[in-house]
Design an enzyme around this catalytic site. Structure first.
Site, PDB file in Angstrom:
ATOM      1  N   HIS A  53      -5.901   1.244  -3.693  1.00  0.00           N
ATOM      2  CA  HIS A  53      -5.566   0.976  -2.286  1.00  0.00           C
ATOM      3  C   HIS A  53      -5.380   2.235  -1.448  1.00  0.00           C
ATOM      4  O   HIS A  53      -5.266   2.146  -0.230  1.00  0.00           O
ATOM      5  CB  HIS A  53      -4.284   0.135  -2.217  1.00  0.00           C
ATOM      6  N   ASP A  74      -4.497   7.920   4.873  1.00  0.00           N
ATOM      7  CA  ASP A  74      -4.140   6.539   4.558  1.00  0.00           C
ATOM      8  C   ASP A  74      -5.367   5.872   3.955  1.00  0.00           C
ATOM      9  O   ASP A  74      -6.482   6.099   4.435  1.00  0.00           O
ATOM     10  CB  ASP A  74      -3.740   5.802   5.850  1.00  0.00           C
TER      11      ASP A  74
HETATM   12  P1  ADQ Z   1       0.951   0.663   2.971  1.00  0.00           P
HETATM   13  O1  ADQ Z   1       1.063   2.144   2.748  1.00  0.00           O
HETATM   14  O2  ADQ Z   1       2.177  -0.100   2.765  1.00  0.00           O
HETATM   15  O3  ADQ Z   1      -0.212   0.024   2.071  1.00  0.00           O
HETATM   16  P2  ADQ Z   1      -0.310  -0.493   5.458  1.00  0.00           P
HETATM   17  O4  ADQ Z   1      -1.720  -0.726   5.114  1.00  0.00           O
HETATM   18  O5  ADQ Z   1      -0.167   0.026   6.848  1.00  0.00           O
HETATM   19  O6  ADQ Z   1       0.429   0.554   4.516  1.00  0.00           O
HETATM   20  O7  ADQ Z   1       0.483  -1.844   5.313  1.00  0.00           O
HETATM   21  C1  ADQ Z   1       1.809  -1.952   5.730  1.00  0.00           C
HETATM   22  C2  ADQ Z   1       2.192  -3.409   5.989  1.00  0.00           C
HETATM   23  O8  ADQ Z   1       3.603  -3.453   6.224  1.00  0.00           O
HETATM   24  C3  ADQ Z   1       1.524  -3.979   7.229  1.00  0.00           C
HETATM   25  O9  ADQ Z   1       1.190  -5.318   6.998  1.00  0.00           O
HETATM   26  C4  ADQ Z   1       2.615  -3.855   8.319  1.00  0.00           C
HETATM   27  O10 ADQ Z   1       2.599  -4.861   9.311  1.00  0.00           O
HETATM   28  C5  ADQ Z   1       3.882  -3.963   7.524  1.00  0.00           C
HETATM   29  N1  ADQ Z   1       4.935  -3.143   8.154  1.00  0.00           N
HETATM   30  C6  ADQ Z   1       4.838  -1.882   8.604  1.00  0.00           C
HETATM   31  N2  ADQ Z   1       6.015  -1.474   9.119  1.00  0.00           N
HETATM   32  C7  ADQ Z   1       6.865  -2.481   8.994  1.00  0.00           C
HETATM   33  C8  ADQ Z   1       8.230  -2.682   9.338  1.00  0.00           C
HETATM   34  N3  ADQ Z   1       8.953  -1.729   9.893  1.00  0.00           N
HETATM   35  N4  ADQ Z   1       8.770  -3.872   9.059  1.00  0.00           N
HETATM   36  C9  ADQ Z   1       8.044  -4.838   8.462  1.00  0.00           C
HETATM   37  N5  ADQ Z   1       6.756  -4.725   8.120  1.00  0.00           N
HETATM   38  C10 ADQ Z   1       6.175  -3.556   8.370  1.00  0.00           C
HETATM   39  C11 ADQ Z   1      -1.151   0.504   1.076  1.00  0.00           C
HETATM   40  C12 ADQ Z   1      -2.005   1.705   1.475  1.00  0.00           C
HETATM   41  C13 ADQ Z   1      -2.744   1.412   2.759  1.00  0.00           C
HETATM   42  C14 ADQ Z   1      -3.590   0.141   2.605  1.00  0.00           C
HETATM   43  C15 ADQ Z   1      -2.750  -1.002   2.043  1.00  0.00           C
HETATM   44  C16 ADQ Z   1      -3.607  -2.208   1.705  1.00  0.00           C
HETATM   45  O11 ADQ Z   1      -1.192   2.870   1.609  1.00  0.00           O
HETATM   46  O12 ADQ Z   1      -3.578   2.497   3.135  1.00  0.00           O
HETATM   47  O13 ADQ Z   1      -4.093  -0.236   3.873  1.00  0.00           O
HETATM   48  O14 ADQ Z   1      -2.066  -0.606   0.865  1.00  0.00           O
HETATM   49  O15 ADQ Z   1      -4.670  -1.880   0.871  1.00  0.00           O
END
Ligand code: ADQ
Length: 512
Positions: A157, A365
């Site tokens: 991921h 990311d």
């Molecule tokens: P993450 O590093 O966790 O995931 P991301 O893809 O942005 O990053 O997903 C975060 C999720 O958490 C999103 O659904 C977002 O809405 C939610 N979120 C963010 N801030 C929040 C908050 N303050 N309160 C509640 N919810 C919140 C990892 C990888 C990424 C990749 C994903 C999926 O690091 O690059 O996109 O996996 O493969």
């Protein structure tokens, strides 16, 4: 067709009678689980000094959840240690933060072997196994050593750096060789695929054939990009409803007509939060017209607080936000609002819809789902503008966002100013192009494409040419026909060459 067996680091067992949490892997896998049944195995999230050596089971619908607890020592060595203090910075190109300890590396392998021992007796002959993410890289090899002949796929991921970076890790060759136990290795973007193929050929000396195929004796491993999506329609619907909610109303009232810039993520050094605050400070400094006219809301959910580098980050962010507020704030206006906790998914969707600017600027990311969610949440008749780091995997499929280098505070501030002043027609055009692509490439199509290739029915890369190439050619055609009035010649973005730079980077990374 056999069952789908998913292995992921954390497994959240849904409460009895309740649907699985919206968002995340549960949504991606629902269709496959519903049609063929399955098993979901991993860590329960519980840590104890001496947990019982047993697997706990729970049946929900057609899915068997099977979880194990970790001992304190395993948690420290495997999770907080090797996975989050060595692999996480390594894969995000942060060698300066990489902390390697041979004992932790051994614990990481031991926990993966332990998982394989627990999983193997639960498997049926025709199961397909799908392993998720960097905590579990050696799991496939451990299963093979124990005699598994299943189809096993692995999805990574987070980013995959080239060998010049990856080889800094002691034992880098072993990690790369572990990937050969899988039939299919998926990464997020074409840039990651290039990094993975480079690591494979330099780290093992093996030839990577066109199409990302590697052969070792009778075993074939395919290395391929599968950009993850979101439940686009579901998120758009949540935003439409939630923007009317009392929480959204509370935020709207408190803004007193000021424009909202929003950022949301886990509190993580890869997400570029200090750099983002500096960019907002540069906006306040260089564009006085936006003082007392915009509010920047940053929601940052707490994360990995037992890892040292995360504690330093929290302090830096709080100090920077305080400095900006002291410098530019007024008795009736706080420029930066910082909320240091998780917010419910639907509430966040409503906040995104209310914000004319989404600011998503990770230093690296894998994909970044917030960027996709922000676009999905917008009102198509009056959409906001996404300012996005070119180092997020999401940038590959979103050339219409304002792409920035997050290390360039001035450049990001210029993009913010351009976003805040962008005419409606241009906002609609940019939003429409990205939104259409988000509806074509959802989280369901992502899991479907991965499983189809793993199970050998067809090759989704040939069935659907990479969406990024299509996106880029559309964008280039539009630029050359000047159908998009980017920003007027005197706009800050134009002065800084934001558009030109975005396109040249996109071209360069396509050539890689
Ligand atoms: P993450 O590093 O966790 O995931 P991301 O893809 O942005 O990053 O997903 C975060 C999720 O958490 C999103 O659904 C977002 O809405 C939610 N979120 C963010 N801030 C929040 C908050 N303050 N309160 C509640 N919810 C919140 C990892 C990888 C990424 C990749 C994903 C999926 O690091 O690059 O996109 O996996 O493969």
């Amino acid at each position: 067709m056999g069952r789908l067996v998913v292995v992921s680091n954390r497994v959240a067992v849904p409460r009895r009678g309740e649907p699985p949490a919206a968002g995340g892997l549960a949504v991606a896998l629902k269709e496959a689980f519903d049609s063929r049944g399955g098993l979901w195995f991993g860590w329960s999230g519980s840590v104890a000094p001496n947990p019982p050596d047993m697997v706990r089971h729970a049946r929900r619908g057609r899915v068997d959840y099977a979880v194990v607890d970790l001992s304190d020592a395993a948690y420290q060595g495997f999770y907080a240690g090797y996975a989050n203090s060595a692999l996480w910075p390594l894969f995000h190109f942060r060698l300066g933060l990489l902390s390697y300890d041979r004992g932790q590396a051994e614990t990481y392998r031991a926990v993966n072997r332990h998982y394989a021992e627990k999983l193997l007796p639960m498997l049926r002959r025709d199961d397909t196994i799908w392993v998720h993410d960097y905590q579990l890289i050696p799991l496939g090899a451990a299963l093979r050593e124990m005699g598994s002949r299943h189809r096993i796929g692995y999805f990574h991921h987070i980013p995959f750096p080239p060998w010049a970076v990856f080889s800094a890790m002691p034992g880098a060759e072993d990690l790369i060789r572990d990937l050969l136990a899988y039939d299919l290795v998926g990464v997020q973007t074409h840039r990651d695929q290039a990094g993975l193929c480079d690591c494979m050929s330099q780290g093992t000396g093996m030839k990577v054939r066109p199409g990302g195929e590697v052969r070792l004796r009778s075993r074939r491993t395919v290395l391929r990009a599968f950009p993850i999506g979101i439940d686009t329609d579901g998120f758009a619907e949540a935003a439409r409803t939630s923007v009317q909610s009392p929480e959204a109303e509370r935020l709207r009232t408190s803004l007193v007509g000021r424009k909202l810039i929003i950022g949301a993520e886990r509190l993580d050094y890869t997400k570029g939060l200090p750099e983002r605050l500096r960019a907002f400070g540069a906006l306040m400094e260089g564009w006085p017209e936006y003082r007392n006219a915009v509010t920047y809301l940053q929601v940052a959910a707490r994360s990995r607080e037992d890892v040292e580098s995360y504690k330093d980050l929290k302090r830096d962010i709080e100090r920077l936000a305080g400095t900006i507020n002291a410098e530019y704030g007024d008795v009736d206006w706080t420029p930066v609002r910082y909320v240091g906790r998780a917010v419910a998914r639907d509430t966040l969707a409503g906040y995104y819809r209310m914000a004319p600017v989404g600011l998503v600027t990770p230093l690296r990311d894998g994909m970044n789902l917030v960027a996709k969610e922000y676009v999905a949440a917008q009102d198509p008749d009056d959409p906001g503008v996404l300012v996005l780091s070119r180092f997020a995997g999401a940038a590959e499929g979103m050339p219409e966002a304002l792409l920035v280098n997050p290390l360039d505070a001035q450049g990001t501030a210029e993009a913010l100013a351009a976003a805040l002043s962008m005419p409606l027609a241009e906002r609609r055009e940019r939003h429409g192009a990205i939104f259409r692509r988000l509806r074509e490439n959802t989280v369901k199509s992502w899991s479907g494409d991965f499983l189809r290739l793993l199970e050998g029915n067809d090759d989704p890369a040939e069935a659907h040419p990479p969406s990024r190439a299509a996106a880029l050619s559309m964008y280039q055609a539009r630029l050359s026909s000047r159908s998009v009035a980017t920003s007027s010649a005197n706009s800050p973005a134009d002065k800084a060459g934001t558009q030109v730079a975005d396109l040249s980077t996109a071209r360069a990374s396509r050539a890689r």
